[in-house]
Scaffold this motif. Sequence first.
Motif, mmCIF file in Angstrom:
data_model
loop_
_atom_site.group_PDB
_atom_site.id
_atom_site.type_symbol
_atom_site.label_atom_id
_atom_site.label_comp_id
_atom_site.label_asym_id
_atom_site.label_seq_id
_atom_site.Cartn_x
_atom_site.Cartn_y
_atom_site.Cartn_z
ATOM 1 N N SER A 192 0.802 -1.236 0.000
ATOM 2 C CA SER A 192 0.000 0.000 0.000
ATOM 3 C C SER A 192 0.829 1.277 0.000
ATOM 4 O O SER A 192 0.277 2.383 -0.023
ATOM 5 N N GLN A 193 2.163 1.159 0.009
ATOM 6 C CA GLN A 193 3.016 2.338 0.119
ATOM 7 C C GLN A 193 2.844 3.307 -1.055
ATOM 8 O O GLN A 193 2.551 4.491 -0.868
ATOM 9 N N PHE A 194 3.038 2.806 -2.273
ATOM 10 C CA PHE A 194 2.997 3.676 -3.449
ATOM 11 C C PHE A 194 1.633 4.335 -3.655
ATOM 12 O O PHE A 194 1.549 5.551 -3.801
ATOM 13 N N PRO A 195 0.553 3.557 -3.687
ATOM 14 C CA PRO A 195 -0.750 4.222 -3.856
ATOM 15 C C PRO A 195 -1.048 5.197 -2.737
ATOM 16 O O PRO A 195 -1.602 6.271 -2.975
ATOM 17 N N GLY A 196 -0.675 4.840 -1.513
ATOM 18 C CA GLY A 196 -0.912 5.746 -0.387
ATOM 19 C C GLY A 196 -0.168 7.058 -0.539
ATOM 20 O O GLY A 196 -0.720 8.138 -0.293
ATOM 21 N N GLY A 197 1.104 6.984 -0.959
ATOM 22 C CA GLY A 197 1.901 8.200 -1.120
ATOM 23 C C GLY A 197 1.371 9.108 -2.205
ATOM 24 O O GLY A 197 1.264 10.324 -2.014
ATOM 25 N N ARG A 198 1.010 8.541 -3.349
ATOM 26 C CA ARG A 198 0.532 9.376 -4.462
ATOM 27 C C ARG A 198 -0.847 9.958 -4.192
ATOM 28 O O ARG A 198 -1.126 11.113 -4.520
ATOM 29 N N VAL A 199 -1.729 9.155 -3.588
ATOM 30 C CA VAL A 199 -3.068 9.683 -3.247
ATOM 31 C C VAL A 199 -2.938 10.821 -2.243
ATOM 32 O O VAL A 199 -3.623 11.845 -2.354
ATOM 33 N N ALA A 200 -2.045 10.670 -1.275
ATOM 34 C CA ALA A 200 -1.833 11.732 -0.285
ATOM 35 C C ALA A 200 -1.296 12.997 -0.943
ATOM 36 O O ALA A 200 -1.701 14.116 -0.591
ATOM 37 N N GLU A 201 -0.388 12.855 -1.909
ATOM 38 C CA GLU A 201 0.177 14.023 -2.592
ATOM 39 C C GLU A 201 -0.831 14.708 -3.498
ATOM 40 O O GLU A 201 -0.900 15.934 -3.563
ATOM 41 N N ILE B 259 12.164 14.842 3.034
ATOM 42 C CA ILE B 259 11.637 16.201 2.913
ATOM 43 C C ILE B 259 12.750 17.187 2.598
ATOM 44 O O ILE B 259 12.531 18.190 1.924
ATOM 45 N N ASP B 260 13.954 16.914 3.072
ATOM 46 C CA ASP B 260 15.101 17.777 2.778
ATOM 47 C C ASP B 260 15.447 17.748 1.294
ATOM 48 O O ASP B 260 15.626 18.792 0.664
ATOM 49 N N ILE B 261 15.560 16.548 0.734
ATOM 50 C CA ILE B 261 16.084 16.446 -0.631
ATOM 51 C C ILE B 261 15.027 16.710 -1.698
ATOM 52 O O ILE B 261 15.346 17.122 -2.807
ATOM 53 N N ALA B 262 13.733 16.499 -1.357
ATOM 54 C CA ALA B 262 12.681 16.711 -2.363
ATOM 55 C C ALA B 262 11.328 16.888 -1.684
ATOM 56 O O ALA B 262 10.501 15.977 -1.673
ATOM 57 N N PRO B 263 11.072 18.070 -1.110
ATOM 58 C CA PRO B 263 9.797 18.276 -0.413
ATOM 59 C C PRO B 263 8.575 18.106 -1.307
ATOM 60 O O PRO B 263 7.498 17.749 -0.814
ATOM 61 N N ASN B 264 8.714 18.363 -2.613
ATOM 62 C CA ASN B 264 7.566 18.221 -3.511
ATOM 63 C C ASN B 264 7.159 16.766 -3.740
ATOM 64 O O ASN B 264 6.041 16.493 -4.184
ATOM 65 N N TYR B 265 8.059 15.854 -3.443
ATOM 66 C CA TYR B 265 7.782 14.432 -3.671
ATOM 67 C C TYR B 265 8.012 13.626 -2.390
ATOM 68 O O TYR B 265 8.318 12.441 -2.445
ATOM 69 N N ALA B 266 7.840 14.271 -1.251
ATOM 70 C CA ALA B 266 8.154 13.630 0.028
ATOM 71 C C ALA B 266 7.354 12.354 0.246
ATOM 72 O O ALA B 266 7.879 11.342 0.715
ATOM 73 N N GLY B 267 6.063 12.390 -0.098
ATOM 74 C CA GLY B 267 5.228 11.206 0.096
ATOM 75 C C GLY B 267 5.645 10.051 -0.775
ATOM 76 O O GLY B 267 5.703 8.896 -0.328
ATOM 77 N N THR B 268 5.963 10.342 -2.037
ATOM 78 C CA THR B 268 6.388 9.286 -2.959
ATOM 79 C C THR B 268 7.738 8.717 -2.548
ATOM 80 O O THR B 268 7.937 7.488 -2.573
ATOM 81 N N LEU B 269 8.682 9.572 -2.175
ATOM 82 C CA LEU B 269 9.994 9.075 -1.751
ATOM 83 C C LEU B 269 9.881 8.214 -0.493
ATOM 84 O O LEU B 269 10.540 7.171 -0.382
ATOM 85 N N MET B 270 9.054 8.653 0.458
ATOM 86 C CA MET B 270 8.846 7.839 1.653
ATOM 87 C C MET B 270 8.221 6.497 1.292
ATOM 88 O O MET B 270 8.595 5.446 1.824
ATOM 89 N N ALA B 271 7.262 6.518 0.360
ATOM 90 C CA ALA B 271 6.634 5.267 -0.074
ATOM 91 C C ALA B 271 7.669 4.330 -0.691
ATOM 92 O O ALA B 271 7.654 3.121 -0.450
ATOM 93 N N GLN C 225 17.620 18.590 -3.698
ATOM 94 C CA GLN C 225 18.204 18.142 -4.964
ATOM 95 C C GLN C 225 17.669 18.957 -6.141
ATOM 96 O O GLN C 225 16.497 19.361 -6.137
ATOM 97 N N PRO C 226 18.497 19.197 -7.160
ATOM 98 C CA PRO C 226 18.071 20.038 -8.296
ATOM 99 C C PRO C 226 16.816 19.522 -8.987
ATOM 100 O O PRO C 226 15.996 20.324 -9.440
ATOM 101 N N TRP C 227 16.646 18.218 -9.061
ATOM 102 C CA TRP C 227 15.490 17.673 -9.771
ATOM 103 C C TRP C 227 14.175 17.964 -9.072
ATOM 104 O O TRP C 227 13.115 17.912 -9.686
ATOM 105 N N ASN C 228 14.198 18.305 -7.792
ATOM 106 C CA ASN C 228 12.962 18.682 -7.102
ATOM 107 C C ASN C 228 12.418 19.991 -7.660
ATOM 108 O O ASN C 228 11.240 20.112 -7.972
ATOM 109 N N LYS C 229 13.299 21.001 -7.826
ATOM 110 C CA LYS C 229 12.872 22.321 -8.314
ATOM 111 C C LYS C 229 12.629 22.322 -9.820
ATOM 112 O O LYS C 229 11.679 22.927 -10.298
ATOM 113 N N VAL C 230 13.490 21.633 -10.556
ATOM 114 C CA VAL C 230 13.392 21.664 -12.015
ATOM 115 C C VAL C 230 12.029 21.199 -12.479
ATOM 116 O O VAL C 230 11.346 21.847 -13.267
ATOM 117 N N HIS C 231 11.576 20.083 -11.972
ATOM 118 C CA HIS C 231 10.306 19.528 -12.426
ATOM 119 C C HIS C 231 9.120 20.340 -11.925
ATOM 120 O O HIS C 231 8.114 20.456 -12.602
#
Length: 500
Positions: A114-123, A413-425, A482-488
């Motif tokens: 349930s990690q991946f679906p949970g992270g993306r639905v939360a985001e 959250i430090d390296i990519a706050p925009n994708y924190a839920g997905t990275l945690m998942a 990380q640069p890829w957090n802001k770029v995207h």
Amino acid sequence: MDTISAPEDKKSLKNLIPARYIMAMLSSIGIAIIYGLKVNLSVAIVAMVNHTALAQMNRDHHGEHSNDSDHGASAECGSGDNSTDEGMADGPFAWSEPTQGLVLASYFWGYLISQFPGGRVAELFSAKWVMWGAVVVNVVFTLLTPLASYLSYIAVLAVRVIEGIGGGVTLPALHVMIARWTPPQERSRISAIVYAGTALGTVLSITLAGLLAGQINWEAVFYVMGGLSCIWCVLWIIFVYDGPDVHPRISEAEKTYILTSLGSSSTDNEGHHKSAPVPWRAVLTSPPFYAIMVAHTLGNFGWYMLLIELPTYMNQVLKFKIQENSGLSALPFLCMWIFSIIASNRLDWASSNKYITVTMARKMATLTASVIPGICLVAVSLVGCDRVLAVVFMTISVMCIGAMFSGYLANHIDIAPNYAGTLMAMTNTVATIPGFVVPVFVGQLTHGNQTVGQWQIIFCTTAALFGIEAIFYTIFGSGQEQPWNKVHQEKGTEEENTKM
């Protein structure tokens, strides 16, 4: 970048307790419930199993004198007044050690998927309702556990898998909540408050489960703990919202402070959460991401070994009675809870005052959560039946693991706050594997052979994995965005502006 100060206005009632700390405290209680309902079976199973029948089965299988020939330290630990649980009858279930291992591991089978679906639905939609649903599922199926137990251990496996599915979405959802609510300079502190609930839930669950099983019966463990958890389900709906910009009662000062610190609003004009597509290639080629994943996975092996198996070790090897067992098993997690709050506060203070960088703070915390516990587990394996020293070293080990909340667990959250839920998942999916490996690993090694010698293998294996964690994270870990957090995210903003 200039540091943004927290609002100082304390005159109105809504400023008495900032909304972000109400979110943090209720999140902490929520994760405490999840962990409490996960751990209670580790204590209850001691009272559920018919140890007399199981011992006879083991003798029939191995021969009357097989255990005598081993002459492990278990026999020495079994001497004295505390070798049995006086006043508490055997439970109704003759589950072997491997079966017990399956029952304890089954939670993680559901947790894994349930990690991946949970992270993306939360985001993309609502972290608030994902978290609420997770707790409700765990409450309902905790209440059904006694019925399932009398049906078959297979029914218990099914119930625990469903609970695991609910529990699996909690960390990704809470990472999304923290990313949307927490100013960077308060991230260690609020992350630790939230995730320290894992230790608090463990303390309360082990203690309460031991008392209920010892004084009433094992069924009460599930009925009482499941029933009390219903209160949180109401409070969460009333007081918690997905972000400061959609909270109807937050003060303007706090709202402005949070949104300015984060640099943007967490939702669009229609209240939907903005989230750019996940930059998979960048994520999967990022050394800091793999540092988190390795630390999370190897750290979880030690965490789950102590979380799930400590009550069994205390009862079967050191021969504490179940009520003593529950109190002493809870002590390390109480120390962990206190230590994690203090450590996070000091790390936040040091990093906000520029004494150390965020990267240094994360590495210091992760090293504390791996090196010291590893040394202590080796010490536990060497002290044998010395119950005082065993408890002391176990307590120090578990206490220091609490630094993980300010280490690799806050690092997504430090390296990519925009994708924190997905990275945690992603990291938590891999880090869940030890959850179902550990009980089976321990069950196989100790099947009919609950000796200090077998547990020495378990403890030393865990210590070695802690060492690998420390080395890998020290080399590749980073606290920098990380640069890829802001770029995207910037690409997604440019596309929105073009459409307008």
